[in-house]
Each structure stands twice: as structure tokens, then as C-alpha cells.
Design a protein around this motif. Structure first.
Motif, PDB file in Angstrom:
ATOM      1  N   ALA A 111       0.813  -1.187   0.068  1.00 38.44           N
ATOM      2  CA  ALA A 111       0.093   0.085   0.132  1.00 38.44           C
ATOM      3  C   ALA A 111       0.985   1.343   0.181  1.00 38.44           C
ATOM      4  N   GLY A 112       1.877   1.076   0.664  1.00 38.50           N
ATOM      5  CA  GLY A 112       2.856   2.377   0.847  1.00 38.50           C
ATOM      6  C   GLY A 112       3.694   2.519  -0.174  1.00 38.50           C
ATOM      7  N   GLY A 113       3.624   1.684  -1.229  1.00 32.81           N
ATOM      8  CA  GLY A 113       4.580   1.867  -2.527  1.00 32.81           C
ATOM      9  C   GLY A 113       5.901   0.989  -2.042  1.00 32.81           C
ATOM     10  N   ILE A 114       6.055   0.476  -1.312  1.00 35.00           N
ATOM     11  CA  ILE A 114       7.194  -0.170  -1.167  1.00 35.00           C
ATOM     12  C   ILE A 114       7.405  -1.543  -1.828  1.00 35.00           C
ATOM     13  N   ILE A 115       8.463  -1.713  -2.645  1.00 34.17           N
ATOM     14  CA  ILE A 115       8.716  -2.976  -3.429  1.00 34.17           C
ATOM     15  C   ILE A 115       8.798  -4.169  -2.628  1.00 34.17           C
ATOM     16  N   ILE A 116       7.834  -5.061  -2.575  1.00 32.92           N
ATOM     17  CA  ILE A 116       8.032  -6.357  -1.757  1.00 32.92           C
ATOM     18  C   ILE A 116       9.279  -7.058  -2.324  1.00 32.92           C
ATOM     19  N   PRO A 117      10.472  -7.283  -1.455  1.00 34.79           N
ATOM     20  CA  PRO A 117      11.410  -8.061  -1.909  1.00 34.79           C
ATOM     21  C   PRO A 117      11.129  -9.436  -2.812  1.00 34.79           C
ATOM     22  N   ASP A 118      12.009  -9.840  -3.463  1.00 38.39           N
ATOM     23  CA  ASP A 118      11.273 -10.980  -4.621  1.00 38.39           C
ATOM     24  C   ASP A 118      11.371 -12.384  -3.794  1.00 38.39           C
ATOM     25  N   THR A 119      12.062 -12.434  -2.687  1.00 37.05           N
ATOM     26  CA  THR A 119      11.907 -13.732  -2.021  1.00 37.05           C
ATOM     27  C   THR A 119      10.824 -13.808  -1.182  1.00 37.05           C
ATOM     28  N   ALA A 120      10.005 -12.810  -1.042  1.00 37.38           N
ATOM     29  CA  ALA A 120       8.943 -12.774  -0.397  1.00 37.38           C
ATOM     30  C   ALA A 120       7.387 -13.406  -1.026  1.00 37.38           C
ATOM     31  N   LYS A 121       7.655 -13.685  -2.351  1.00 38.54           N
ATOM     32  CA  LYS A 121       6.433 -14.022  -3.118  1.00 38.54           C
ATOM     33  C   LYS A 121       6.756 -15.209  -3.589  1.00 38.54           C
ATOM     34  N   GLU A 122       5.997 -16.370  -3.466  1.00 34.08           N
ATOM     35  CA  GLU A 122       6.332 -17.614  -4.043  1.00 34.08           C
ATOM     36  C   GLU A 122       5.168 -18.020  -4.861  1.00 34.08           C
ATOM     37  N   LYS A 123       4.148 -17.163  -5.051  1.00 35.13           N
ATOM     38  CA  LYS A 123       3.104 -17.357  -5.949  1.00 35.13           C
ATOM     39  C   LYS A 123       3.588 -17.644  -7.563  1.00 35.13           C
ATOM     40  N   PRO A 124       2.528 -18.157  -8.232  1.00 37.09           N
ATOM     41  CA  PRO A 124       3.115 -18.462  -9.586  1.00 37.09           C
ATOM     42  C   PRO A 124       3.389 -17.209 -10.314  1.00 37.09           C
ATOM     43  N   GLN A 125       4.039 -17.276 -11.257  1.00 37.98           N
ATOM     44  CA  GLN A 125       4.556 -16.120 -12.178  1.00 37.98           C
ATOM     45  C   GLN A 125       3.739 -16.237 -13.445  1.00 37.98           C
ATOM     46  N   GLU A 126       3.707 -15.151 -14.003  1.00 34.09           N
ATOM     47  CA  GLU A 126       3.049 -14.958 -15.433  1.00 34.09           C
ATOM     48  C   GLU A 126       4.193 -14.740 -16.455  1.00 34.09           C
ATOM     49  N   GLY A 127       3.878 -15.189 -17.592  1.00 29.13           N
ATOM     50  CA  GLY A 127       4.690 -15.213 -18.702  1.00 29.13           C
ATOM     51  C   GLY A 127       3.885 -15.138 -19.992  1.00 29.13           C
ATOM     52  N   GLU A 128       4.792 -15.021 -21.172  1.00 30.91           N
ATOM     53  CA  GLU A 128       4.184 -15.175 -22.437  1.00 30.91           C
ATOM     54  C   GLU A 128       5.204 -16.347 -23.067  1.00 30.91           C
ATOM     55  N   VAL A 129       4.259 -17.234 -23.961  1.00 30.26           N
ATOM     56  CA  VAL A 129       4.827 -18.246 -24.583  1.00 30.26           C
ATOM     57  C   VAL A 129       5.521 -17.816 -25.705  1.00 30.26           C
ATOM     58  N   ILE A 130       6.795 -18.183 -26.119  1.00 26.96           N
ATOM     59  CA  ILE A 130       7.518 -17.508 -27.247  1.00 26.96           C
ATOM     60  C   ILE A 130       7.740 -18.666 -28.218  1.00 26.96           C
ATOM     61  N   ALA A 131       7.886 -19.853 -27.882  1.00 31.52           N
ATOM     62  CA  ALA A 131       8.127 -21.101 -28.518  1.00 31.52           C
ATOM     63  C   ALA A 131       7.657 -22.318 -27.997  1.00 31.52           C
ATOM     64  N   VAL A 132       7.098 -23.210 -28.736  1.00 28.30           N
ATOM     65  CA  VAL A 132       6.684 -24.637 -28.026  1.00 28.30           C
ATOM     66  C   VAL A 132       7.684 -25.637 -29.039  1.00 28.30           C
ATOM     67  N   GLY A 133       7.702 -26.808 -28.316  1.00 31.65           N
ATOM     68  CA  GLY A 133       8.297 -28.000 -28.981  1.00 31.65           C
ATOM     69  C   GLY A 133       7.165 -28.740 -29.389  1.00 31.65           C
ATOM     70  N   PRO A 134       7.665 -29.817 -30.327  1.00 25.26           N
ATOM     71  CA  PRO A 134       6.511 -30.624 -31.062  1.00 25.26           C
ATOM     72  C   PRO A 134       5.560 -31.652 -30.009  1.00 25.26           C
ATOM     73  N   GLY A 135       6.027 -31.572 -28.948  1.00 23.45           N
ATOM     74  CA  GLY A 135       5.333 -32.438 -27.824  1.00 23.45           C
ATOM     75  C   GLY A 135       6.055 -33.612 -27.460  1.00 23.45           C
TER      76      GLY A 135
END
Lengths: 98, 98, 98, 98, 98, 98, 98
Positions: C25-49
Motif C-alpha cells: 500500500a505504501g508503495g514499497i517494493i516487496i522483495p523478491d523472495t517474499a512471494k512464491e506465488k505463480p509467475q506470469e509469462g508469455e509463450v515464445i516457442a513450443v516444442g513438437p510435444g
């Protein structure tokens, strides 16, 4: 319990534990931790069965009403309709008392 | 939540935890760590299913809207649309409350 | 990135991590190690399976351009075309954001 | 190397490691243990492929000449024709650089 | 050795280790424990092959007379006809020297 | 032993250990713990074979009368007809001496 | 025991242990912990059999009345009809005494 309102998934079985009276000759109750023999219970509900490697259902070998033996530490305790029951896999059940 | 905008993969299920009111006779809240019994939740979205050894889809046994029981430590917490939800595998779900 | 010049093998997926802005709320960046929730990303390339037990390809459930959630510790970091990306297996991906 | 006189078995791949020049901005060489990112290499020879559950060959997805990425600790070092090479399984290879 | 009078079972292979001369520039013999690189050997006899999930034989990829590379710690030492040999599984063999 | 009155199940094999005379040049008996090389034995009885994934029997590759090599620590000691024998799985047998 | 009123599930077998008299030459009883050799027993009841990967029953290789050998630590002790018996899997049984 009037009617089971819980549908187990896969090869899971809902079991009501039947406490056997265990007294020594002199009538002393054996404390719970002293007996690790299989426990007796009544099957309350069964799932549709697990699946084989082709994804086909494997029919269950127990049905509601069966008296069964199972390992003392098998299953997860759950309260359903206010009653303490166990949810375990059919493979935790050793056999059916006739 | 208006509409689910998240599509789980494989045999994953999105579940909204339903907090049950647990008070002792005197109205004291039982601290969270004291209860390891299964948790209740509502299914929000389901994946297309896992695959058998031939690569064919195994249909899911739960659907959106189902009230389910699952282990206290099952699943991964995720925030979707600002809501705290759980993503777990169908095999973590013990059964469906009717 | 102009064009993907990397072809993942098997059921591997190349993902570009999307850093979400996480401030208190106060605008402080939460340090990275404090969040273990899933991450979001964009798929760039996929293998054949991957392949089933008969050696047949199992088609991939994600495609380039998909926005996905994955575990914080999933995948291997790799620098391709000067950009930091992740190579993970499709099974590390929990689902697709619509 | 004139010609490969080594035939890998099964799904094994012979790879020649390509050392990338890694310098910091100031031109200092980063010591080897500080980078655990995937390594780049060139495929020198490939086996006929592994076998599925029916014993049939699964064709290889890489071929001699491919530039590939693989984990830093993958494979076994071997000296063939006086040259230091790596023998690894195809599953250790993450993908092919176009 | 005149003739092999030992028939390996399944996918086992009998190998005669070929000691390579390893000297440093100054002619000092490198003590044995300092080299963990693959070892070279000659195949003396091979079993009929392992079996796939249907119980069918999987043909062997090596044959008597092949020069092979294998891990330093592969196989079990055995004395046959007074000669020290190794019995290992074909999967311990990395490839065949042409 | 007149006749074998024990039928091994599955892929088990009954073996009579053949003690080889192991003396040093000076005739000193090497104590038992100093040799971990494979042991020699005679097959006394074999089971019907294990089963593949379809439940079909896999025929045994050894038969009564075969002289076999097996690992020093393989099998379970059993006394049958007053004789000390070993019951092991066929996979513990490395091969057959011709 | 008049009649078996217990139906084992899957590939389980109910066995009555047969205590063999084990005395030393001088008639001293060997204490129980000193012998880890297989135990002898009589099969009282058998399950319908396990299932292969296609979900088909694999027929049992033992039947009620068989005298069998099994590992000293195999099975779970259970009291049925007031008698101490063992429930084990058929794979724990080494063979049948003729």
C-alpha cells in the motif's frame, strides 16, 4: 446417518470405523497406541474405480455395506454430516469379512 | 467473480476455498494449524483432463460448481482477478459433496 | 525480439517472464523472495510435444503468444538473442490466461 | 575432425562444446563456476534413438551439425580422435538454435 | 581366450577391458583414480536382449568383436577361463568405435 | 538331493551354491569377505516365469541343471530337504556357463 | 478354524504360520531373532488376483491348502475367528512345498 451425500472420486472408499472392544483379561482397556493390528470398518460409499493404462475404469471390489479390514494408519479422517469417517483408497483395504 | 478467464491445463482444477466456521463450544476460534482435516471448496474451472498411456484424454470427474473436499496442503495458491484461488490436480480432490 | 531462432525439443516451452508490479500500500517494493506465488509469462516457442508409450507425439496445449502461469522455480534461465528467457516443460505450466 | 568414427548407442548424442566468450563490461573473464546457464554445442553424431514400450525405435529430433543448448552438467566427457567431446542423451538437449 | 563358454542372460554383455596407455608428457603414469573418463573394451559375448512391455525380445545393438566405450564404474568383474572380464548391461555401453 | 519337492513361484529360481576352492599361492584360504566376485551355482528348480504388462508369462531363460553365475549377495538362503539352497530371481543371474 | 469368513482383495493371501521346531543339537531353543530364514505356512484363503496394465485379472499361482515359504517379515498380522493369521501379497510367497 440417513443418506450419504458425498461421492468419492476414483478408487476412494468412505469407511466408518468400527471400534472393537479390546480389554485384557482383567478388564483393563489397552491404550490405543499399543495395537497396530488391522482395523475393522463398514464401507459407506465407493468411488467409480481407478483407471488402467488405457484409461478404462477398473471396477471396485468392495461395495457400500461391506465389513472390511484396513491398516491402522490408512486413510484421511473427515467429518461428513457431523460424523467422523475415513476416506481411503481401495488398495488400503485388505479384505472383506463375510 | 464475473467469469473465469483462466484455462487450467491437463488435469488441473481451480478451486475457491470455502472457509468453514470452526468455533469451540465457548466460541473461541480454533487456530488454523490445529486442524488438518480436509478442506471444502468450490470448483471454478477444470482442465481438459490428463492423458492415458496411449495419449488419449481421460475425462475429468469434477466440473465447475462442484463442492469438493481436498487435503489441507493440496494445490498452489494463485491470485486470479484479484481473488485468492487454488490450482490443484484432480487427484488431490477426495470427492464431491452432493 | 524479432523472430524466434530457437526450436525447443520434445514438450519444452520457451517463456518470457512478465514481471508484475508488486507494491505494498505504501508503495514499497516487496522483495523478491517474499512471494512464491505463480509467475506470469508469455509463450515464445513450443516444442513438437512429448511422446506416449507407443512413441506417438502428444500435441501441446499451449502455443506461442499464450499468457501462462507457472511455478516460481520452474524452468531453466537461458539467454537467447540477448534476451533472458525460460525453458520449461509444458507440465510446469498451470494454465492459460484468457 | 575429419570423420566421426564413433557410433552412439540408443538415444545418445555426441556433442562438441562451443565455448562462448563471456566477459564483463570491463573485459574481465567470468570464472567458470559463476555461470550455470545452458551451454552451446554442435552435434557430431546421433544414435538410432530410444525405444517405446513396444520396442520400436523413436526417431531422434536432432542430427549431426545442429547447434544445440544443453545443461551445464549434462553428459559424460570423452576423448575421441584426440578431441574432448561430450556424450549425452537427447533428453538432455533443450533445443536447437536455427 | 579360445572360445567363449559363457552365455549372458537378457541384455547383458561380456566385455574385455582394453587398458589404454596413459602417460603424462613426462612419461609419468597417471594413477588410476585420477581418470574417470569412459573406458574402452572389446565385446566378447552378448545376451539375447531385454524384453519390451509385451515380453518380446529387443535385439541387441552390439555384437561380439565390437570396440565399445563404457563408464569407468560399469559392470561386475568376473573371472572366466582364468581371464578377468566385465559383465554389464547394454545400456551401460555408450557407443561403438568404428 | 533325490527330487525337488519345492515349486518356485513367478520368475524365482532355486540354486545350489557351488563353493569354488580359492587358495592363495601358498595355500592359505582367502577369508570369505575378501571376495565379492560373482558366485557359481547349479539351478535346481525354476518358476513358470514373470508376467509382461499384458499378464502373459515370460518364459524363463534358465533351466534345472544349468551352471550359472550370480551376485554374491543375491537371493535368500533357505533349507529344503535339509540342504542349504538359495532362492533368487532370474534377473539376479548373470549368465550360464556352457 | 471351521470355515474362512474373510475374502482377501486383489492379490492378497491369508496364511497360517507353521512354527517349525528349531532346536540346537543340545535341545536348546534358538531364540526367535536369531533366524531370518524363510518361514513356512499354510494358505487359508486367496484373493481374485491383481490386474495387468489392461485391467485384466492375473490368476493366482497359489490356492487354499498350499504349504508355502515366505519371508520372515512378510505380511500383516491379523486375528480372524480368534486365530492369529497373516495377510500378505502373493509376491511375498517364494514357492510351494510339494
Amino acid at each position: 446417518m440417513a443418506e450419504m451425500n458425498f461421492r468419492p472420486l476414483h478408487d476412494r472408499v468412505v469407511v466408518r470405523r468400527v471400534e472393537s472392544e479390546e480389554k485384557t483379561a482383567g478388564g483393563i482397556i489397552i491404550p490405543d497406541t499399543a495395537k497396530e493390528k488391522p482395523q475393522e470398518g463398514e464401507v459407506i460409499a465407493v468411488g467409480p474405480g481407478g483407471r488402467d493404462d488405457d484409461g478404462d475404469l477398473i471396477p471396485m471390489d468392495v461395495k457400500a455395506g461391506d465389513r472390511v479390514l484396513f491398516g491402522k494408519w490408512s486413510g484421511t479422517e473427515v467429518k461428513l454430516n457431523g460424523e467422523d469417517l475415513l476416506i481411503m483408497k481401495e488398495s488400503d483395504i485388505m479384505g472383506v469379512l463375510a
